[in-house]
Motif scaffolding. Structure first.
Motif, PDB file in Angstrom:
ATOM      1  N   THR A   1       0.826  -1.211   0.000  1.00 20.67           N
ATOM      2  CA  THR A   1       0.000   0.000   0.000  1.00 20.67           C
ATOM      3  C   THR A   1       0.858   1.258   0.000  1.00 20.67           C
ATOM      4  OG1 THR A   1      -1.744  -1.173   1.198  1.00 20.67           O
ATOM      5  CG2 THR A   1      -1.839   1.229   1.199  1.00 20.67           C
ATOM      6  N   THR A   2       1.835   1.310   0.880  1.00 22.18           N
ATOM      7  CA  THR A   2       2.676   2.510   0.965  1.00 22.18           C
ATOM      8  C   THR A   2       3.539   2.682  -0.282  1.00 22.18           C
ATOM      9  OG1 THR A   2       4.321   1.225   2.196  1.00 22.18           O
ATOM     10  CG2 THR A   2       2.743   2.507   3.474  1.00 22.18           C
ATOM     11  N   ALA A   3       3.990   1.569  -0.880  1.00 24.51           N
ATOM     12  CA  ALA A   3       4.820   1.674  -2.086  1.00 24.51           C
ATOM     13  C   ALA A   3       4.055   2.301  -3.248  1.00 24.51           C
ATOM     14  CB  ALA A   3       5.344   0.301  -2.495  1.00 24.51           C
ATOM     15  N   GLY A   4       2.727   2.170  -3.243  1.00 21.25           N
ATOM     16  CA  GLY A   4       1.933   2.709  -4.343  1.00 21.25           C
ATOM     17  C   GLY A   4       1.363   4.088  -4.092  1.00 21.25           C
ATOM     18  N   LEU A   5       1.710   4.735  -2.975  1.00 19.27           N
ATOM     19  CA  LEU A   5       1.165   6.060  -2.673  1.00 19.27           C
ATOM     20  C   LEU A   5       1.762   7.113  -3.593  1.00 19.27           C
ATOM     21  CD1 LEU A   5       1.200   6.064   1.249  1.00 19.27           C
ATOM     22  CD2 LEU A   5      -0.770   5.741  -0.259  1.00 19.27           C
ATOM     23  N   PRO A   6       0.938   7.903  -4.288  1.00 23.14           N
ATOM     24  CA  PRO A   6       1.481   8.985  -5.129  1.00 23.14           C
ATOM     25  C   PRO A   6       2.063  10.098  -4.267  1.00 23.14           C
ATOM     26  CG  PRO A   6      -0.810   8.451  -5.698  1.00 23.14           C
ATOM     27  CD  PRO A   6      -0.517   7.778  -4.400  1.00 23.14           C
ATOM     28  N   HIS A   7       3.186  10.638  -4.695  1.00 23.95           N
ATOM     29  CA  HIS A   7       3.831  11.700  -3.931  1.00 23.95           C
ATOM     30  C   HIS A   7       2.919  12.913  -3.755  1.00 23.95           C
ATOM     31  CE1 HIS A   7       7.941   9.890  -5.132  1.00 23.95           C
ATOM     32  NE2 HIS A   7       7.674   9.583  -3.879  1.00 23.95           N
ATOM     33  N   TYR A   8       2.206  13.280  -4.815  1.00 20.28           N
ATOM     34  CA  TYR A   8       1.382  14.482  -4.748  1.00 20.28           C
ATOM     35  C   TYR A   8       0.267  14.297  -3.716  1.00 20.28           C
ATOM     36  CZ  TYR A   8      -1.361  18.492  -6.282  1.00 20.28           C
ATOM     37  OH  TYR A   8      -2.049  19.671  -6.317  1.00 20.28           O
ATOM     38  N   TRP A   9      -0.417  13.153  -3.748  1.00 23.68           N
ATOM     39  CA  TRP A   9      -1.509  12.888  -2.801  1.00 23.68           C
ATOM     40  C   TRP A   9      -0.993  12.824  -1.367  1.00 23.68           C
ATOM     41  CZ3 TRP A   9      -2.466   8.866   0.613  1.00 23.68           C
ATOM     42  CH2 TRP A   9      -3.764   8.816   1.137  1.00 23.68           C
ATOM     43  N   LEU A  10       0.130  12.132  -1.168  1.00 23.53           N
ATOM     44  CA  LEU A  10       0.684  11.998   0.176  1.00 23.53           C
ATOM     45  C   LEU A  10       1.141  13.345   0.718  1.00 23.53           C
ATOM     46  CD1 LEU A  10       1.498  10.127   2.478  1.00 23.53           C
ATOM     47  CD2 LEU A  10       3.670   9.707   1.297  1.00 23.53           C
ATOM     48  N   ALA A  11       1.731  14.181  -0.142  1.00 23.29           N
ATOM     49  CA  ALA A  11       2.183  15.506   0.294  1.00 23.29           C
ATOM     50  C   ALA A  11       1.002  16.355   0.752  1.00 23.29           C
ATOM     51  CB  ALA A  11       2.939  16.194  -0.839  1.00 23.29           C
ATOM     52  N   ILE A  12      -0.084  16.350  -0.016  1.00 20.58           N
ATOM     53  CA  ILE A  12      -1.273  17.123   0.356  1.00 20.58           C
ATOM     54  C   ILE A  12      -1.849  16.604   1.676  1.00 20.58           C
ATOM     55  CG2 ILE A  12      -3.636  17.663  -0.301  1.00 20.58           C
ATOM     56  CD1 ILE A  12      -1.610  19.230  -1.868  1.00 20.58           C
ATOM     57  N   LEU A  13      -1.893  15.265   1.848  1.00 17.44           N
ATOM     58  CA  LEU A  13      -2.441  14.676   3.066  1.00 17.44           C
ATOM     59  C   LEU A  13      -1.616  15.076   4.285  1.00 17.44           C
ATOM     60  CD1 LEU A  13      -4.492  12.744   4.373  1.00 17.44           C
ATOM     61  CD2 LEU A  13      -2.879  10.880   3.926  1.00 17.44           C
ATOM     62  N   LEU A  14      -0.308  14.951   4.211  1.00 22.05           N
ATOM     63  CA  LEU A  14       0.552  15.320   5.335  1.00 22.05           C
ATOM     64  C   LEU A  14       0.447  16.811   5.636  1.00 22.05           C
ATOM     65  CD1 LEU A  14       3.779  13.243   4.527  1.00 22.05           C
ATOM     66  CD2 LEU A  14       2.038  12.737   6.233  1.00 22.05           C
ATOM     67  N   LEU A  15       0.344  17.613   4.589  1.00 25.71           N
ATOM     68  CA  LEU A  15       0.228  19.055   4.781  1.00 25.71           C
ATOM     69  C   LEU A  15      -1.079  19.421   5.485  1.00 25.71           C
ATOM     70  CD1 LEU A  15       1.842  21.643   4.084  1.00 25.71           C
ATOM     71  CD2 LEU A  15       0.490  21.801   1.993  1.00 25.71           C
ATOM     72  N   LEU A  16      -2.170  18.779   5.069  1.00 28.24           N
ATOM     73  CA  LEU A  16      -3.475  19.068   5.676  1.00 28.24           C
ATOM     74  C   LEU A  16      -3.526  18.637   7.147  1.00 28.24           C
ATOM     75  CD1 LEU A  16      -5.930  18.051   2.796  1.00 28.24           C
ATOM     76  CD2 LEU A  16      -5.422  20.361   3.610  1.00 28.24           C
ATOM     77  N   VAL A  17      -2.974  17.439   7.434  1.00 24.43           N
ATOM     78  CA  VAL A  17      -3.091  16.894   8.785  1.00 24.43           C
ATOM     79  C   VAL A  17      -2.122  17.570   9.754  1.00 24.43           C
ATOM     80  CG1 VAL A  17      -2.817  14.817  10.195  1.00 24.43           C
ATOM     81  CG2 VAL A  17      -3.946  14.678   7.964  1.00 24.43           C
ATOM     82  N   PHE A  18      -0.839  17.591   9.402  1.00 20.38           N
ATOM     83  CA  PHE A  18       0.184  18.000  10.366  1.00 20.38           C
ATOM     84  C   PHE A  18       0.494  19.499  10.344  1.00 20.38           C
ATOM     85  CE2 PHE A  18       1.021  13.481   9.656  1.00 20.38           C
ATOM     86  CZ  PHE A  18       1.011  13.030  10.966  1.00 20.38           C
TER      87      PHE A  18
END
Length: 345
Positions: free
Chosen positions: A177-194
């Motif tokens: 699951t983590t290997a398939g995470l898109p960088h753009y989506w993960l960056a937005i998610l981390l930015l929104l949460v943290f």
């Protein structure tokens, strides 16, 4: 003079020692020749990769539609207008655009060999200077991301690999699951949460250490998933080897066995991926540096593509290829340090 029976064992031992020394010297010479040949092959391969990347960048630039002199002038002016023959003639002479394509290609390769990446169409400055100004933040981000990915991978593998079918299967699912995470989506998610919700990190990364963690995690989490996928099977196979039983019989704890014995025998696939990861993370930095408003090569490349500043684009492509080649040469050396048996392979 004849040797007495008491001196014969001494002579035989001396003869055997001399023969062993000669055989050992021959083996060392053979290993040195083999190592020199392998290094030569790697260097030749590195030159071929760099030449291929430079050639591909040149051909992509030459294949773009439209008149290149007009593109250069419009890029500098920031607007698309019709250019006079006098203006075009000056640019064609400056960049040698009227020369045959073969001549332009060899001029381009000759300039690369001297470290000349050309002049930026828009900034009127050497491309090498622009890249050197921005390469520092990108390398810091890349190396931090690779270090974090190793930390995440080692902790996750030790906690889940070989712990029973259910936990091991869960770990493998998380890896995929983590290997398939898109960088753009993960960056937005981390930015929104943290950053926006919890306020733990700045929204604009900048150059502060606190602003480095989220961009680095964005690159590190998918990379840790890839490395865990490659390492998990080797780790679980190593747990079944006789040296594990021997270590445990000596009283070593399970954590000690996993860290000091099993991990060393199972990380070679992850080492291989680390060489590939340097180029991949620099490519991923294009997205991450844009999302987190962080300085670096990624933002320079995005700006150059949007303004059609082709010398910068080709310069960054050649740089990434060079870093990839250097990383893989380092990986080969690390291979030998981790597993000395590879010296003789």
């Amino acid at each position: 003079m004849t040797l007495t029976s008491s001196n014969k064992p001494v002579a035989d031992a001396a003869t055997t020692a001399a023969a062993d020394a000669q055989a050992s010297a021959a083996r060392r010479a053979s290993r040195n020749r083999l190592l020199a040949r392998r290094i030569g092959e790697k260097l030749v391969g590195a030159v071929i990769v760099l030449w291929g990347a430079a050639t591909a960048a040149f051909l992509a630039q030459a294949a773009l539609p439209g008149d290149r002199a007009t593109v250069i002038l419009n890029t500098r002016a920031g607007q698309a207008i019709q250019r006079t023959p006098e203006e075009l003639a000056q640019i064609n002479e400056q960049y040698g655009l009227l020369n045959p394509l073969v001549v332009q290609y060899f001029d381009y390769i000759r300039a690369l060999l001297t470290g000349n990446l050309g002049m930026s169409y828009q900034q009127y400055r050497p491309v090498a200077t622009i890249i050197l100004e921005q390469i520092g933040p990108t390398l810091v981000l890349t190396l931090t991301a690779i270090g974090l990915s190793w930390l995440i991978m080692v902790v996750w593998i030790i906690l889940t690999a070989g712990r029973g079918p259910k936990l091991s299967s869960f770990g493998a699912i998380v890896d995929t699951t983590t290997a398939g995470l898109p960088h753009y989506w993960l960056a937005i998610l981390l930015l929104l949460v943290f950053s926006l919700s919890l306020g733990w990190f700045p929204v604009i990364s900048g150059s502060s250490p606190a602003g480095l963690l989220l961009p680095a995690l964005t690159l590190a989490i998918p990379l840790a998933g890839f490395m865990s996928q490659a390492t998990r099977t080797e780790f679980e196979n190593s747990l079944e080897q006789p040296f594990v039983l021997t270590a445990r019989m000596r009283g070593m704890s399970d954590l000690g066995v996993r860290l000091h014995h099993v991990l060393r025998h199972s990380v070679l696939p992850a080492v291989t991926l680390s060489g590939w990861a340097l180029g991949a993370t620099i490519s991923g930095a294009v997205v991450v540096e844009t999302v987190f408003s962080r300085a670096g090569i990624g933002r320079v490349l995005v700006t150059a593509v949007s303004t059609q500043d082709l010398p910068i684009v080709t310069g960054v492509v050649v740089l990434i290829a060079a870093l990839y080649v250097v990383a893989n040469l380092i990986v080969d050396l690390v291979y030998v340090l981790i597993d000395p048996r590879l010296k003789n392979s």
